[in-house]
Structures are given as structure tokens and as C-alpha cells.
Design a protein around this motif. Sequence first.
Motif, mmCIF file in Angstrom:
data_model
loop_
_atom_site.group_PDB
_atom_site.id
_atom_site.type_symbol
_atom_site.label_atom_id
_atom_site.label_comp_id
_atom_site.label_asym_id
_atom_site.label_seq_id
_atom_site.Cartn_x
_atom_site.Cartn_y
_atom_site.Cartn_z
ATOM 1 N N THR A 137 -12.174 42.283 18.112
ATOM 2 C CA THR A 137 -11.010 43.317 18.199
ATOM 3 C C THR A 137 -10.123 43.497 17.166
ATOM 4 O O THR A 137 -10.176 42.943 16.103
ATOM 5 C CB THR A 137 -10.267 42.853 19.389
ATOM 6 N N ASP A 195 -12.472 35.742 24.937
ATOM 7 C CA ASP A 195 -12.707 36.883 26.221
ATOM 8 C C ASP A 195 -12.772 35.852 27.358
ATOM 9 O O ASP A 195 -13.621 36.020 28.184
ATOM 10 C CB ASP A 195 -13.846 37.690 26.117
ATOM 11 N N SER A 211 -14.272 37.456 30.605
ATOM 12 C CA SER A 211 -15.732 37.418 30.748
ATOM 13 C C SER A 211 -16.260 36.089 31.252
ATOM 14 O O SER A 211 -17.138 36.097 31.863
ATOM 15 C CB SER A 211 -16.684 38.104 29.433
ATOM 16 N N THR A 239 -9.829 46.574 24.120
ATOM 17 C CA THR A 239 -11.124 46.190 23.064
ATOM 18 C C THR A 239 -12.352 46.987 23.626
ATOM 19 O O THR A 239 -12.177 47.839 24.567
ATOM 20 C CB THR A 239 -11.538 44.625 23.183
ATOM 21 N N ASP A 277 -14.668 45.686 25.003
ATOM 22 C CA ASP A 277 -15.216 44.852 26.366
ATOM 23 C C ASP A 277 -15.121 45.501 27.424
ATOM 24 O O ASP A 277 -13.921 45.984 27.776
ATOM 25 C CB ASP A 277 -14.693 43.521 26.149
ATOM 26 N N THR A 284 -8.374 43.045 27.612
ATOM 27 C CA THR A 284 -8.868 41.813 27.224
ATOM 28 C C THR A 284 -7.445 40.989 26.786
ATOM 29 O O THR A 284 -6.805 41.458 26.182
ATOM 30 C CB THR A 284 -9.590 41.855 25.882
#
Lengths: 329, 329, 329, 329
Positions: free
Chosen positions: C235, C245, C248, D235, D237, D243
Motif C-alpha cells: 500500500t 490486512d 482479510s 488500498t 484490497d 484497509t
Amino acid sequence: MVKYRVFVLKGDADSSELAEKLGKGNVSVKKLKLYSRNLLLAWPDSGKPVDHPGIEFQTSIDSEFILSSREWKRDDTIVDVGGVHVGRDVTIAAGPCSIDFTENIEEFASQLKKAGAHIIRGGAYKPRTSPFSFQGKGTEGLDILKKMGEASGLPVVSEILDSDNLKDFNGVDLLQIGSRNAQNFQLLRKVARDGRPILLKRGMGNTYTEWMATADYVMSEGNGSVILCERGIRTFDNATRFTLDIGSIARGKNESHLPICADPSHPAGTRELVIPMTLSSVAAGADMILVEVHPNPDLALSDGKQQITVRDLAKLAESVKSLRQAIRV
Amino acid sequence: MVKYRVFVLKGDADSSELAEKLGKGNVSVKKLKLYSRNLLLAWPDSGKPVDHPGIEFQTSIDSEFILSSREWKRDDTIVDVGGVHVGRDVTIAAGPCSIDFTENIEEFASQLKKAGAHIIRGGAYKPRTSPFSFQGKGTEGLDILKKMGEASGLPVVSEILDSDNLKDFNGVDLLQIGSRNAQNFQLLRKVARDGRPILLKRGMGNTYTEWMATADYVMSEGNGSVILCERGIRTFDNATRFTLDIGSIARGKNESHLPICADPSHPAGTRELVIPMTLSSVAAGADMILVEVHPNPDLALSDGKQQITVRDLAKLAESVKSLRQAIRV
Amino acid sequence: MVKYRVFVLKGDADSSELAEKLGKGNVSVKKLKLYSRNLLLAWPDSGKPVDHPGIEFQTSIDSEFILSSREWKRDDTIVDVGGVHVGRDVTIAAGPCSIDFTENIEEFASQLKKAGAHIIRGGAYKPRTSPFSFQGKGTEGLDILKKMGEASGLPVVSEILDSDNLKDFNGVDLLQIGSRNAQNFQLLRKVARDGRPILLKRGMGNTYTEWMATADYVMSEGNGSVILCERGIRTFDNATRFTLDIGSIARGKNESHLPICADPSHPAGTRELVIPMTLSSVAAGADMILVEVHPNPDLALSDGKQQITVRDLAKLAESVKSLRQAIRV
Amino acid sequence: MVKYRVFVLKGDADSSELAEKLGKGNVSVKKLKLYSRNLLLAWPDSGKPVDHPGIEFQTSIDSEFILSSREWKRDDTIVDVGGVHVGRDVTIAAGPCSIDFTENIEEFASQLKKAGAHIIRGGAYKPRTSPFSFQGKGTEGLDILKKMGEASGLPVVSEILDSDNLKDFNGVDLLQIGSRNAQNFQLLRKVARDGRPILLKRGMGNTYTEWMATADYVMSEGNGSVILCERGIRTFDNATRFTLDIGSIARGKNESHLPICADPSHPAGTRELVIPMTLSSVAAGADMILVEVHPNPDLALSDGKQQITVRDLAKLAESVKSLRQAIRV
């Protein structure tokens, strides 16, 4: 970070004696032959120039990429891909994302050539997020690609996922390492030893420096025929599928002697953006464009939305040519 | 997501009656005058066209940006900045990051004009990461900028941080909202009401859609003189200071009627990259370039490394012109 | 996006007949044995439930990861790594980034065990940005790792870069696929066929979905012993080496039946951050921690700054245990 | 980068003399009173300690954040928010994203308190991507929030977008600067002068260092009552809405004396992830949690999907408490 010292030896000089002299204590030494020159790499560099009659040129490099750096090789490297000289004018490689058709192959190949393509691209092995998605036609796809090459007289490029398949790639002029394998160093080394020119796509999560350093993996095997390809990176931005990193193309042209290619199709994600993103790449300094063109984009089995038609390619090739001339003056 | 319905009314039609008709139940209505047209916005859109004699054109927009969208206004908006028509040919705005010098002002202004600048830029109020860093010369800087404008006969642009300073900006032709204030909606609204043209930089952490929607804040106050400026986003990439998002310029040209500006200086971060990144932006479709030029870059109090010389600017302006012609053909 | 239909067959039911029935027209079918159950995958899913006496359970999955999804397997998968049951309590795998020492091996292994490690980790093949950086001790490193396993009675884990090396990994209980090879699908498939448990690190540039889908590559070869490992993504943020993360991990626990591991060492980048980032991972739901511990971090040949001491590990293991109990209640 | 020297003066010492002595040539000097101590900042630092009888302590700081740094103030700063001491145990601030209801206000406030909230949050001015989205109830919302505070006896926090509204915020105990205004330095300065405690959210596109430095803007106005709040960054993601940067919380606790808050609701984006992401933040070291709780999440006018119920809050508060005790031991 470790500093490296690069030595370019005189024409008939042998590097063994110098290697022996330098490789003492904790100093590592690597002998190489690149672009018909004997090279020697020694690290960590003491910072002091070495005196030896066989040395034509030496320099200290403080970077994570050494062999791809312009610091020891000032002139642009021109990579010969089946007679096409990548690094001179803008080279256009065009063709389908994956070869998913079997009809009118020769005709499509001729159309690509006529529209301005210098190299034909076509995917036969496709790495996909899911193991259950279409993975390409494999050797059948390669056979079709080779036929397209023969029909048009143009060299061809295709992605290789596994060095075990190298024999199937006989007849493929340029071997592509894809974004997902950008740091699959075993693949890089093994394919490098084959000796053919290699197109190295940047990993979508790799920094500029990591990308440049992937070329060092190929070149450390004695293969200097490397083309570096920017294809967009992962960012938070949602304007496009990937963010085309124009700045890395411009910086790469300054810092590396290798030709730089841009793939505008993957970052664009949609047809309308392919043309401006191609022109943008060429204006940033790209030596080559890898663009997805399909006989019938709407029927494509992968990435249909971002593939353009042959007619679009013809217009694009025209614009690329006039743009290059305009900024050359 | 909410859908909006935009109505463009006939020349002499009054929108009040239609507004009353539509604004029932949970439907919100907004009356606006933009580009000399009476508009009406109603949301959420039922999806059904409305029948009313005063309506010249209506459309449903399913997006987070409405007023800046090309869906209701097909033709390019041309923004008049002190006589310079931004959106026609490529406009070059050039000048120092911050005005940190007091000598030879008039001469420098003339040099900029001669080198090809159409607008003079200069920072007087500088938002900096630390409160202890140089924050610009404030009103003194603005006075110098205005003198540069007068000396050269060119319009001037400068960043405004606080609507309380609006009176000090009298004589400044284009008001810049910087990246850090891109979503400071109170500032956007208040500056919009002033009526002057506004340059909206994209926030370094904002998506394409958020950037486009900032224009809606200005336009919802009845001010349609907006230029959108891409200046690089934050990514993991270390090739450049910021990643210039070429794709958002190309997509912005497709989807918005507003002129798009690119600031290549901030993403470049170093002088050598400013020229290729400028050309790249123009090739992607940028209508305007905002480039940092300093009489003596090495003495600059902020961002010295990325400022170019007047001599560089002259070359750049030439290249921009020929590039634009090349891709127009 | 394609929808998939997953069928779990009754104990003695044969999937061939059902496969034949479904696999008509454009429908693809895949037969699999996972967790001692016969499965059948068919896609694209028509959306209609299939009536057949051999079906115990069926469901339609609209996602890019199928086999790793909890939608067809509700209960947590427990992976047996040489007797350690990953997925039950928090498993701690600890050891050096790369095995770069040869002395006091057995003693260090015992210390790790005493400090709370359940598995010993150690790198023998290291993928590095530059081909000239230390690449690990190879088979010599693996031999040392195996000795550490024997001395302590703990199972061992190490990264494999090339399926050609599989025989050298005999005696290694858990095979790690590293971040750079996360989408090296050929490696994934070939290592999967070996049958041993596999630790799949997330690629530093891969999305959550792509990470989950890498498990499908292993499982589609019939190997269900997969542990998914989050190790930080790329990032713009500069607080840490990578951005761990956490979200996640939490989402993975909800959506996948596979155990989730966290590697706090790589994102931390410095010793002081390893402990809070480990605790943070466990609080988010991680079943396993992969932490770098070195007998003498300051002498390590790679990643010295982020390796902790055995003494730190002991404290960390204590905190992990009490944290897990606290949030379980 | 510029180095700074910070001087903490003895109790009765006057900083004027020292300021005069130091502020010569190109050295800038700033006098400040923070935490009942007289401070002096001088930059650029010559690197040499200054000899003066009024100096109790001095140090050189080589960073972009100075006043928020632990280098001159080792002990944790405790911020008093209407009697709640943020920085001691974990403080929970809970309440609706935006106040979009008018019934059962007092009851809901009592429920929040009973469930474990120490501060009540509630948005009255909401910055939204589009000017046509719901922007909060303004002063009406603030009045409801204050009633909730009175009914429960808890202090309240709300976001302020414009210093012109400061008078409407009388009765609000903690002023929040939101992510979009994180680098709206004019707002930071003006609100700082009001003297009340300030909660500084990190900009979604700001680095760790930029975030820390925003506190310096508030503190340079003599207001030391600052709480720093991590709320997730942008990010690539897609696992979560933003994030959550756990590493920056951990690093912030090491490097800054200010309390650190985490907002798990915005990064989570969905209810199920709020609990693990909260626990994760506390495990990383967060002193305070800002969590969105709504009487009826499914009817919320903004961010409904990420708001939890009072019942969830009660469970969460329990877990937070036991987690904190577990890692304290």
C-alpha cells in the motif's frame, strides 16, 4: 544496501585472472558474457577503482538492479525478435488475448500485418484466478499462433508458464513472462537459458525497482535480449482496471538500456481507453506496444471488453507513428 | 445507489412549475442555472420520462457525479480564464511552486510568456505536512503574482486555502483548490459562490468518481467554470513521487464535459520526468498543463527538485504543440 | 461471472453417473475427492437444483473461490501438520527467516519448543529481488532444519520455489508457497499432487479473492490440507514494511473453512511491532502465527531487523494464549 | 529534512530570553505552552546542545512530527473528555453514523451507556461524495446528540466541517475532524484555538507521518488535548471497505504520547467484521474505539450495513475488557 562494481573487459582480455584477484574474503564475483562483452561483477564494492590492464571500463552501482542499468551500458539495447528490431522505432505487437478461434487464421494474420502490427501476439497458456476458468488452448493454440506467423511473415510472442513446456514453444520468437510469474525466479532463470528474447511483464504488485531487477535474473544467465513491459499496477483507483504507471516507463527509459514495452489493454479494461492509453505510453517513451486485437471482440473467451478490432488497430498504428515523429523533432 | 433525472428546460420556460410537480413524497428537487440554461434535478428517479411542455431534454443518470457528466451536456465546456479559453487547444499554466523570490519579477513573467505559457501560476498559501515548514508568502506572494500577470498580460492562478481570504484573491483569475482540500466541501461551496473559474485538484487519496463529484459541489452553486486537475495518486509504487493516473484523464475526457488539466510536476518529483509525463498527459487527452517553473530551481524554498527552467518550458511547449497536432489528424 | 454448483455425494454413491448426466452442452464437470467425500462441480450452474439419489447436499456458489468456500463445507477444516492440528488452538510456527547458521542447532530448536513453538520454520531457498543477494543455503539449510525438527520433536515448515526440488523436501512436514509464487499456478498444482499440507502465502499484490482462489488450485488436485497465510500487502502507507490486512483475516474466517495463518514479521519490518501485530492477528481470528525468531537477530543474513529473540517469543506465546482465552469466553 | 530542537523549560523560567538568543540568522523559533509546561522549538537545529539555566530538558528531533512525538514527552498523554480519561483504559465511543431519528432518543442513550459506551458519538454534519446525498441534520442533529448526552450523563462527540459552526457545537465535548478534512489545516488551527479536545481522523490517503503531523497543527496552537484516530486507508484490497492499518496504531503507540483511537466501522463496511476488527485494534494498542451503533441499522440513512445493534455493542464491550486485561498481564 550492497554496492556492486561492474567491470567491462577489453576485447581479448580474460576475466579469470581479475576474478581471482577480486574474489577474496567476503567479496563475491560473477563472470558474465553479455552483448559480446566479457563482464565481471564484484560485491560488496570497496569503493576504490581497481587497476588491471584488462579493464576497459569500470563503475560502481548503488542500486538493486545492476545488469539492466544504464550506468554500465549507456547505449540503448536493441532486441532482435525474428528480424524486428525492438528499441528502434515503436514496435507494435498485436493479436488476441487468448487464441480461442480456429477459423480464418491466415486471413486475420494478414489483416494484423496490414493494419500495422510488426509482431503477432496470442495467448495459449492463460493463468487465471480460478482453476475452473478457461486456461487457454495450450499446444493447439501455439500451433495456430505459429500458422499466423507463417501466413504473415511476422514473428510471434506468447506467454510461457512452465519451463517444462519450452519445447512446445519452438517457433515462438519472443517468450513472455506474465505478471503473475514476474517474480517466479526459477522460471526466469530456466527460460533465460533457452537464449531466445524474453518479454518481462511487471508484477501487478511489484515496485519499479523489483521490475527492473527481474531483468537481472535473465541477464545473469547470459541472456541480454530482454524487453521490460509495464502493464499497470494495483492501486485503490477505480477509473481503470489497473493503473498504468507512465512514470515508471519514463524513469525506465532514463535508467535502463533495455527497451520498454507498454501493455495498454490490461490497464484500460475497456476498448475506449485503449487508444489514449497507448498514445500516452508512447509519449512517455515506450519502444513497444502490446495490444489485444480480436477478430470478434464480443465473442472472446477472455478479456473481450478490452480487445479492439483490426480497424481500430490501423488507426492506432497511424497515430502512434505521427506521435513518435512529433516528439522526436 | 440513487438515480437522478436531469431536465434541461426550454429557453423561456420556468422550472418552478415542474419542480413543484416533481417534488412530492420522497422526491428531492434542485433548480439550477448553468451555462445559461435552466436545469432541474430530481431524485430518486422513477425511471419514467416526465411529460411537460417546458422540457427540452431529459435523461436519467446512474452515477455519483451528475452535473459534471457528459450525459446531459454532450459538448465540451470551454472555461474562460481571463481571456484564455481552456478546453480548446492545450493551455499551459506555468510558474513557481511557491513565490519565494522578489527580484526580476516582471522579467521572469515575460520569459514565461515568451516560452509559451498562457497562464501564470504561483503559490502564496502553501499547505504543508508540518506547521513549522514554509507556508508561503501569503498576501505578499499574491501581490507579486498579480504584478507578474500585469507585466505579461497573462491571467494568473493560485491556491486558496480559506474562503476568509477571498478578498485577497481579487485580481487572481483562476482559483485553485489543492489536493488536501479536494473534499473540503465547505471551501468548495464558498469559493464556488464567488463565481470565478475554479481549478479542482484531485485528492491524492480520492477515486476517479470522488474527483468527478467534487465538481458537482461547485456546479450545484451555479458555477460551471470548473477545470478538473489530475495530479497523481498515492500508490505503493516508488518510481515517482505520486502515480500520475493517465487512465483517469482519458476516462474523464469521455465521461465529463469539463476540461481536464494535468499537473505533471508533483507526480514526477524530479525534473527529468516532467517532460515525458507532460507529453504523456497531453496524449491521454489533457486540455491543460500546470507545470512548475522557477527562475532558479535549486534555490526554491519548496519542491525545488521538480521545478524546471524557462528554457525547459520553451522546449516542452513546442513538443506539446506538435504532439497535439499529430494526434488530432 | 460464472456460477458453480457443488454436489456432495452420499457415502457410497458413485459420481460418474451424475457427472455424465450433467456434463452436456456447454456444462463443465469436475469430479473430486476431498476430506474423504466425493464431490462434483458443475458450471455454469443453471440455477435449478438437481434431483439424483446419490446427492447428499448441493449448493450454488457465486464467487471466484469455490472449494475453499464455507458455502459447501460449514465446519472448520483442521490441517494435520506432523501431529499438530492447525485450526484448533492458535498454532505458533517460529524460527529463522533463513537458516544462516550451523552451530548450536539442536539447542536452538529446544529453546524454540520451550518458548512455545509448535512448528519450526526455516528458509532454505529464498527468493530475493536481486539474483546477486543471498539465496539461502538450499539442501544444506533443509538438512539443518530437519535436524532441528528431530532434536525438538516438532514438525518443520520451509518454502519451496521449484517442484524439481520436491525430493529434497522429504522430511519437511509443511510446504510453504511464498508471496512471490502465490499465483505460480504450475507450482501450486505440482506441489499439491505431492499430498503434503501446504501453507499458501498471499501475494503482496493480490486481492482477498485471488488469495482465496489460490487454495482452489491446490484443492482441485485433491489436496485439502491447505492453510492460508496473510503476510501484508503493498500500500502507499509507510508506517510498516507491508500493511497487514487484518480485515482479510476476519473475512477469511467467515467465508472459508480453511485455517488462516498470519505472518506478522514481514509487515512489521521491525522487532518492536512484531508483538502487537501478532496479537492483533490473533484477535482478528488467526489460527496460526508464523513468526521469525533468530538465535542472534543482529547477525542474520536476511531480514535481521524484523526477527525476534527466543525470549521475546516466550512472552509472545504467553500473551497469545491468554488473548485467545479472553476472546473465546 | 530539517531537524528541530525542543526545549522544555523549568517551572518558572521565561522562554523569551532563550528565544531571543536562539532566533538569529536563519533559525526560526516558536514559543508554546503545552501540558502546563513552557516549551521552545528552534529549527533548523545546529545539532549542538544549548547551555541555558532555564532549560530543564532538551532534545533534537529528526522527524516531520515534533509536538506529537514521544521524544520530548515520554509519558502517555491522558485526554479528559467531559470527565472520561482517554488513554487510561479502553474508552468506547458509540452511537449512530448520522443522527437520522428523533424518537426514543433518551432511551437509546441509556441503552448505549448500559451496553458499555463511555462517550456517545453521532453525526450531524456529514461530508458526502455527492452534494445531493443526505448531508446530516445539522443543528437539529446536534441538539438531539446533546439530549442523548444529558439523558445518559455521558460526554458526546461529533464531526465539525466548518469553524463558522463552532458556536453550534457548544455542549459537544469532543470535536471530530473527519478523514476528508484531515489536512484542512485552516480548520485544524481554528478549531484548535477553541480549546476543546479534538479527535483527529487520519485522511484515507495520508501516510502515517502525515497523520501524526496533523496533531502538530492542533498542538502548535497550544491545544494538547488531541486523540489520533485510525479509520482505514485506501488500498487495492477488496476484502473490506478500507484497509485498517493496524501497524500504524502499533507504531503510533510507540512513537507518540497521544492516545490512539480506532474506528473499525468504516474499514469493516459490514456488521460481521466490526467485532473482530475492534478486537484487533485493541490488541494492537488502541486506547479508544469509535464504533457505529444504530437503534435500527437497516433503516439508517447512511452506512447502514456497517452499524451494529446495542446488543452487539454489549458483547463487544465485554470482549474488549477481557482482551485488554489478558494482554496487560
